[in-house]
Scaffold this motif. Sequence first.
Motif, PDB file in Angstrom:
ATOM      1  N   LEU A 209       1.265   0.418 -13.179  1.00 19.42           N
ATOM      2  CA  LEU A 209       2.689   0.771 -13.164  1.00 19.42           C
ATOM      3  C   LEU A 209       3.315   0.582 -14.539  1.00 19.42           C
ATOM      4  N   ALA A 210       2.956  -0.504 -15.232  1.00 20.12           N
ATOM      5  CA  ALA A 210       3.491  -0.754 -16.573  1.00 20.12           C
ATOM      6  C   ALA A 210       3.048   0.357 -17.525  1.00 20.12           C
ATOM      7  N   TRP A 211       1.770   0.756 -17.448  1.00 18.99           N
ATOM      8  CA  TRP A 211       1.263   1.825 -18.311  1.00 18.99           C
ATOM      9  C   TRP A 211       1.982   3.139 -18.009  1.00 18.99           C
ATOM     10  N   ASP A 212       2.107   3.453 -16.717  1.00 23.81           N
ATOM     11  CA  ASP A 212       2.757   4.705 -16.318  1.00 23.81           C
ATOM     12  C   ASP A 212       4.200   4.763 -16.817  1.00 23.81           C
TER      13      ASP A 212
ATOM     14  N   LYS B 210      -6.939  -9.883 -12.065  1.00 20.82           N
ATOM     15  CA  LYS B 210      -6.490 -10.970 -11.181  1.00 20.82           C
ATOM     16  C   LYS B 210      -6.854 -12.353 -11.725  1.00 20.82           C
ATOM     17  N   GLU B 211      -8.108 -12.523 -12.178  1.00 20.09           N
ATOM     18  CA  GLU B 211      -8.570 -13.848 -12.600  1.00 20.09           C
ATOM     19  C   GLU B 211      -8.126 -14.217 -14.007  1.00 20.09           C
ATOM     20  N   ARG B 212      -8.141 -13.278 -14.925  1.00 23.37           N
ATOM     21  CA  ARG B 212      -7.858 -13.595 -16.329  1.00 23.37           C
ATOM     22  C   ARG B 212      -6.408 -13.331 -16.726  1.00 23.37           C
ATOM     23  N   LEU B 213      -5.795 -12.284 -16.145  1.00 16.87           N
ATOM     24  CA  LEU B 213      -4.417 -11.951 -16.507  1.00 16.87           C
ATOM     25  C   LEU B 213      -3.396 -12.420 -15.474  1.00 16.87           C
ATOM     26  N   ALA B 214      -3.865 -12.753 -14.285  1.00 22.89           N
ATOM     27  CA  ALA B 214      -3.002 -13.174 -13.173  1.00 22.89           C
ATOM     28  C   ALA B 214      -2.005 -12.074 -12.778  1.00 22.89           C
ATOM     29  N   VAL B 215      -2.474 -10.819 -12.796  1.00 22.58           N
ATOM     30  CA  VAL B 215      -1.692  -9.687 -12.290  1.00 22.58           C
ATOM     31  C   VAL B 215      -2.630  -8.804 -11.467  1.00 22.58           C
ATOM     32  N   TYR B 216      -2.046  -7.999 -10.601  1.00 22.85           N
ATOM     33  CA  TYR B 216      -2.850  -7.065  -9.827  1.00 22.85           C
ATOM     34  C   TYR B 216      -3.047  -5.772 -10.614  1.00 22.85           C
ATOM     35  N   PRO B 217      -4.183  -5.096 -10.391  1.00 25.52           N
ATOM     36  CA  PRO B 217      -4.433  -3.844 -11.119  1.00 25.52           C
ATOM     37  C   PRO B 217      -3.299  -2.831 -10.999  1.00 25.52           C
ATOM     38  N   HIS B 218      -2.695  -2.721  -9.818  1.00 25.97           N
ATOM     39  CA  HIS B 218      -1.622  -1.728  -9.649  1.00 25.97           C
ATOM     40  C   HIS B 218      -0.382  -2.096 -10.472  1.00 25.97           C
ATOM     41  N   GLN B 219      -0.160  -3.400 -10.718  1.00 29.09           N
ATOM     42  CA  GLN B 219       0.978  -3.805 -11.550  1.00 29.09           C
ATOM     43  C   GLN B 219       0.777  -3.349 -12.995  1.00 29.09           C
ATOM     44  N   LEU B 220      -0.449  -3.493 -13.474  1.00 31.55           N
ATOM     45  CA  LEU B 220      -0.774  -3.057 -14.828  1.00 31.55           C
ATOM     46  C   LEU B 220      -0.633  -1.540 -14.939  1.00 31.55           C
TER      47      LEU B 220
ATOM     48  N   VAL C  70       4.189   5.503 -20.590  1.00 33.17           N
ATOM     49  CA  VAL C  70       3.768   6.876 -20.876  1.00 33.17           C
ATOM     50  C   VAL C  70       4.882   7.851 -20.493  1.00 33.17           C
ATOM     51  N   PHE C  71       5.437   7.701 -19.292  1.00 37.67           N
ATOM     52  CA  PHE C  71       6.450   8.642 -18.823  1.00 37.67           C
ATOM     53  C   PHE C  71       7.763   8.514 -19.579  1.00 37.67           C
ATOM     54  N   SER C  72       8.081   7.319 -20.072  1.00 40.10           N
ATOM     55  CA  SER C  72       9.330   7.128 -20.818  1.00 40.10           C
ATOM     56  C   SER C  72       9.157   7.451 -22.299  1.00 40.10           C
TER      57      SER C  72
ATOM     58  N   ALA D  66      -1.042  -5.066 -21.204  1.00 40.56           N
ATOM     59  CA  ALA D  66       0.110  -4.329 -20.679  1.00 40.56           C
ATOM     60  C   ALA D  66       0.634  -3.350 -21.727  1.00 40.56           C
ATOM     61  N   MET D  67      -0.001  -3.358 -22.912  1.00 40.91           N
ATOM     62  CA  MET D  67       0.329  -2.468 -24.029  1.00 40.91           C
ATOM     63  C   MET D  67       1.704  -2.783 -24.629  1.00 40.91           C
TER      64      MET D  67
END
Length: 133
Positions: free
Chosen positions: A81-84, A69-79, A87-89, A40-41
């Motif tokens: 969104l966190a990156w975006d 999903k299997e290793r981090l237990a998050v969906y790709p779009h959630q990750l 970057v934007f902030s 999630a950086m």
Amino acid sequence: MLLPLLTAFASADGHQVSLVAHPDVDTRTLTRDTTRAIFAMRQRTWPDGQAVRVFVLPSNHAVHGRFTKERLAVYPHQLQLAWDRMVFSGTGQAPNRVSSQPEMLERIATTPGALGYLEREYLDDRVQVISME
């Protein structure tokens, strides 16, 4: 005749995705929470203080989806969104994106502090597998 074919598809898609790092990384095991924070950086260094260089496949890549999903237990779009948001902030940056598993292998093998993921058939002795607790 149809049943063995279905089984073959299930096992072909079910390849384990391994967490892999550059061979100079001293860490051998990470918790799921630490791994999630790194991808999630939010955590930018290894436990020994070395900078982590994170590599990911495109968000729509099947292996990326399975890993998150299997290793981090998050969906790709959630990750994503966190990156975006970071970057934007202006508070952080997105991970390094690669287009394929062979490119992921090459970049991790040649980048000190690198961390990424690969299906087992792409592993070789140029990278080390990091186990997850």
